[in-house]
Design a protein around this motif. Structure first.
Motif, mmCIF file in Angstrom:
data_model
loop_
_atom_site.group_PDB
_atom_site.id
_atom_site.type_symbol
_atom_site.label_atom_id
_atom_site.label_comp_id
_atom_site.label_asym_id
_atom_site.label_seq_id
_atom_site.Cartn_x
_atom_site.Cartn_y
_atom_site.Cartn_z
ATOM 1 N N LEU A 59 0.821 -1.212 0.000
ATOM 2 C CA LEU A 59 0.000 0.000 0.000
ATOM 3 C C LEU A 59 0.856 1.264 0.000
ATOM 4 C CD1 LEU A 59 -2.756 -1.056 2.575
ATOM 5 C CD2 LEU A 59 -2.916 -1.037 0.087
ATOM 6 N N GLY A 60 1.903 1.276 0.818
ATOM 7 C CA GLY A 60 2.744 2.461 0.914
ATOM 8 C C GLY A 60 3.510 2.745 -0.369
ATOM 9 N N THR A 61 4.014 1.696 -1.023
ATOM 10 C CA THR A 61 4.738 1.881 -2.281
ATOM 11 C C THR A 61 3.799 2.392 -3.369
ATOM 12 O OG1 THR A 61 6.291 0.111 -1.700
ATOM 13 C CG2 THR A 61 6.148 0.743 -4.022
ATOM 14 N N ALA A 62 2.615 1.795 -3.458
ATOM 15 C CA ALA A 62 1.649 2.251 -4.463
ATOM 16 C C ALA A 62 1.252 3.706 -4.226
ATOM 17 C CB ALA A 62 0.413 1.351 -4.427
ATOM 18 N N ALA A 63 1.039 4.056 -2.954
ATOM 19 C CA ALA A 63 0.663 5.440 -2.639
ATOM 20 C C ALA A 63 1.787 6.408 -2.973
ATOM 21 C CB ALA A 63 0.298 5.549 -1.161
ATOM 22 N N ALA A 64 3.027 6.038 -2.658
ATOM 23 C CA ALA A 64 4.161 6.925 -2.932
ATOM 24 C C ALA A 64 4.362 7.129 -4.428
ATOM 25 C CB ALA A 64 5.427 6.358 -2.292
ATOM 26 N N ILE A 65 4.242 6.057 -5.194
ATOM 27 C CA ILE A 65 4.403 6.180 -6.645
ATOM 28 C C ILE A 65 3.303 7.068 -7.227
ATOM 29 C CG2 ILE A 65 4.311 4.903 -8.824
ATOM 30 C CD1 ILE A 65 5.672 2.574 -7.397
ATOM 31 N N GLY A 66 2.069 6.866 -6.754
ATOM 32 C CA GLY A 66 0.965 7.698 -7.230
ATOM 33 C C GLY A 66 1.146 9.156 -6.873
ATOM 34 N N ILE A 126 5.683 0.346 -14.486
ATOM 35 C CA ILE A 126 5.887 0.526 -13.051
ATOM 36 C C ILE A 126 6.704 -0.621 -12.471
ATOM 37 C CG2 ILE A 126 4.734 0.591 -10.808
ATOM 38 C CD1 ILE A 126 4.446 3.179 -12.278
ATOM 39 N N LEU A 127 6.320 -1.858 -12.845
ATOM 40 C CA LEU A 127 6.955 -3.032 -12.258
ATOM 41 C C LEU A 127 8.373 -3.263 -12.780
ATOM 42 C CD1 LEU A 127 3.961 -5.566 -12.216
ATOM 43 C CD2 LEU A 127 4.886 -4.252 -10.308
ATOM 44 N N ARG A 128 8.619 -2.922 -14.046
ATOM 45 C CA ARG A 128 9.906 -3.257 -14.658
ATOM 46 C C ARG A 128 10.861 -2.077 -14.784
ATOM 47 N NH1 ARG A 128 9.087 -7.269 -19.677
ATOM 48 N NH2 ARG A 128 11.311 -7.488 -19.237
ATOM 49 N N VAL A 129 10.341 -0.868 -14.562
ATOM 50 C CA VAL A 129 11.205 0.320 -14.666
ATOM 51 C C VAL A 129 11.312 1.035 -13.325
ATOM 52 C CG1 VAL A 129 11.538 2.558 -15.790
ATOM 53 C CG2 VAL A 129 10.665 0.619 -17.104
ATOM 54 N N VAL A 130 10.162 1.353 -12.720
ATOM 55 C CA VAL A 130 10.180 2.146 -11.487
ATOM 56 C C VAL A 130 10.662 1.313 -10.302
ATOM 57 C CG1 VAL A 130 8.810 3.510 -9.889
ATOM 58 C CG2 VAL A 130 8.336 3.628 -12.344
ATOM 59 N N VAL A 131 10.019 0.172 -10.072
ATOM 60 C CA VAL A 131 10.324 -0.626 -8.873
ATOM 61 C C VAL A 131 11.794 -1.030 -8.798
ATOM 62 C CG1 VAL A 131 9.836 -2.805 -7.694
ATOM 63 C CG2 VAL A 131 7.951 -1.422 -8.592
ATOM 64 N N PRO A 132 12.434 -1.533 -9.886
ATOM 65 C CA PRO A 132 13.854 -1.886 -9.768
ATOM 66 C C PRO A 132 14.757 -0.709 -9.412
ATOM 67 C CG PRO A 132 12.899 -2.906 -11.719
ATOM 68 C CD PRO A 132 11.879 -1.926 -11.199
ATOM 69 N N ASN A 133 14.330 0.506 -9.752
ATOM 70 C CA ASN A 133 15.156 1.681 -9.463
ATOM 71 C C ASN A 133 14.931 2.240 -8.054
ATOM 72 O OD1 ASN A 133 16.746 2.834 -11.974
ATOM 73 N ND2 ASN A 133 14.840 1.972 -12.773
ATOM 74 N N ILE A 134 13.825 1.884 -7.430
ATOM 75 C CA ILE A 134 13.533 2.439 -6.103
ATOM 76 C C ILE A 134 13.499 1.351 -5.036
ATOM 77 C CG2 ILE A 134 12.198 4.329 -7.119
ATOM 78 C CD1 ILE A 134 9.658 2.859 -6.152
ATOM 79 N N TRP A 135 13.978 0.153 -5.342
ATOM 80 C CA TRP A 135 13.852 -0.927 -4.372
ATOM 81 C C TRP A 135 14.601 -0.684 -3.059
ATOM 82 C CZ3 TRP A 135 17.992 -3.640 -2.557
ATOM 83 C CH2 TRP A 135 19.176 -3.608 -3.311
ATOM 84 N N PRO A 136 15.700 0.105 -3.036
ATOM 85 C CA PRO A 136 16.292 0.380 -1.714
ATOM 86 C C PRO A 136 15.326 1.103 -0.786
ATOM 87 C CG PRO A 136 17.857 0.881 -3.452
ATOM 88 C CD PRO A 136 16.550 0.642 -4.124
ATOM 89 N N GLY A 137 14.564 2.058 -1.338
ATOM 90 C CA GLY A 137 13.571 2.747 -0.523
ATOM 91 C C GLY A 137 12.456 1.821 -0.091
ATOM 92 N N ILE A 138 12.037 0.921 -0.990
ATOM 93 C CA ILE A 138 11.004 -0.052 -0.634
ATOM 94 C C ILE A 138 11.499 -0.967 0.473
ATOM 95 C CG2 ILE A 138 9.617 -1.974 -1.501
ATOM 96 C CD1 ILE A 138 9.649 -0.649 -4.242
ATOM 97 N N ALA A 139 12.756 -1.419 0.356
ATOM 98 C CA ALA A 139 13.323 -2.296 1.386
ATOM 99 C C ALA A 139 13.427 -1.581 2.731
ATOM 100 C CB ALA A 139 14.700 -2.800 0.943
ATOM 101 N N ALA A 140 13.852 -0.318 2.695
ATOM 102 C CA ALA A 140 13.945 0.459 3.937
ATOM 103 C C ALA A 140 12.573 0.643 4.563
ATOM 104 C CB ALA A 140 14.583 1.813 3.662
ATOM 105 N N GLY A 141 11.574 0.939 3.730
ATOM 106 C CA GLY A 141 10.217 1.078 4.246
ATOM 107 C C GLY A 141 9.707 -0.215 4.854
ATOM 108 N N ALA A 142 10.032 -1.346 4.218
ATOM 109 C CA ALA A 142 9.612 -2.638 4.747
ATOM 110 C C ALA A 142 10.253 -2.917 6.101
ATOM 111 C CB ALA A 142 9.963 -3.753 3.752
ATOM 112 N N VAL A 143 11.523 -2.542 6.236
ATOM 113 C CA VAL A 143 12.206 -2.737 7.520
ATOM 114 C C VAL A 143 11.547 -1.894 8.606
ATOM 115 C CG1 VAL A 143 14.354 -2.306 8.767
ATOM 116 C CG2 VAL A 143 14.412 -3.408 6.542
#
Length: 266
Positions: A82-89, A178-195
């Motif tokens: 939810l947080g990743t989808a909201a941030a991207i939007g 989104i899945l193949r361009v955006v997510v691979p480039n922002i995954w450190p932020g996604i991982a940090a948010g998950a932690v």
């Protein structure tokens, strides 16, 4: 301007004192968790794994540990999605009221947890979610999502939107882009948010106190009950394991971030 050697020494000394102030209480807990007796004194009168054995074998602690990790994992998955989808939007969308929406999404971070917990209790009571595991997961997700949103938004600030335009010009649908361009480039932020989401859920007490039933005791709730009813150093063993768990997740997140930074270097 060249830094004065004395200023460097003072800065390092002040940093060391602050770190010692922050870490010393946790180190004391770790040392006391190996005490062979119920008497909590420093230094401990010997060395024993008695309280870790009690933590790993006592039914109430095993149940609380299982509940904590089940809730934390479910919360992490839901909050990260939810947080990743909201941030991207929020970052890529163009609409009015974006600042207001960001404020509303991050409101749980600044609202006193007792207010949030009481509100959730009355709202969930209307739909029968109080005293249930799904209700507890949803309650933790509410306070975990803002951490994911902020972490992903910070990473998106360095994302080049021209990559999305290039993907669209090559015929990629929005979802694939989104899945193949955006997510691979922002995954450190996604991982940090998950932690952060995992740590928030694992440590959450106030919302659990309001929403959890007898079968949903988590580790913080069980530690609170133990302090009130039967105080033993088992609580210190539980606190030490929680501390080590959080440390492992933070080190893993930092390792992933550094690996990602090396890949972006020319």
């Amino acid at each position: 301007m060249r830094e004065h050697p004395l200023a460097r020494v003072l800065l390092r000394g002040a940093t060391g004192l602050v770190l010692a102030f922050l870490v010393a209480p946790m180190l004391a807990v770790v040392v006391l968790s190996f005490s062979p007796t119920e008497l909590m004194v420093l230094p401990p009168r010997g060395f024993s794994l008695r309280w870790y054995e009690d933590f790993l074998t006592a039914g109430r602690w095993v149940l609380a540990t299982r509940n904590s990790f089940v809730v934390a994992i479910a919360t992490t998955l839901l909050a990260t999605l939810l947080g990743t989808a909201a941030a991207i939007g929020l970052q890529l969308g163009r609409f009015r009221g974006k600042a207001l929406l960001v404020t509303l999404l991050t409101l749980p971070m600044v609202t006193p947890y007792i207010v949030t917990a009481a509100s959730m209790y009355f709202a969930y009571a209307l739909v029968g979610l109080t005293g249930s595991l799904p209700g507890l997961v949803l309650g933790h997700t509410v306070v975990a999502v803002p951490f994911v949103v902020m972490a992903v938004l910070a990473t998106l600030q360095t994302f080049d939107a021209n990559l999305l335009r290039a993907a669209a010009s090559l015929g990629a649908p929005p979802t694939a882009a989104i899945l193949r361009v955006v997510v691979p480039n922002i995954w450190p932020g996604i991982a940090a948010g998950a932690v952060f989401a995992f740590a928030t859920s694992l440590d959450e007490f106030v919302i659990t106190l309001f929403l959890a039933g007898p079968g949903q005791f988590t580790l913080p709730r069980q530690m609170y009950a133990s302090v009130r009813e039967f105080l033993t150093p088992t609580i210190l063993a539980a606190a030490t394991l929680l501390f080590l768990c959080s440390l492992v997740f933070l080190l893993a997140s930092e390792s992933l971030r550094l690996r990602s930074a090396r890949k972006t270097l020319p």
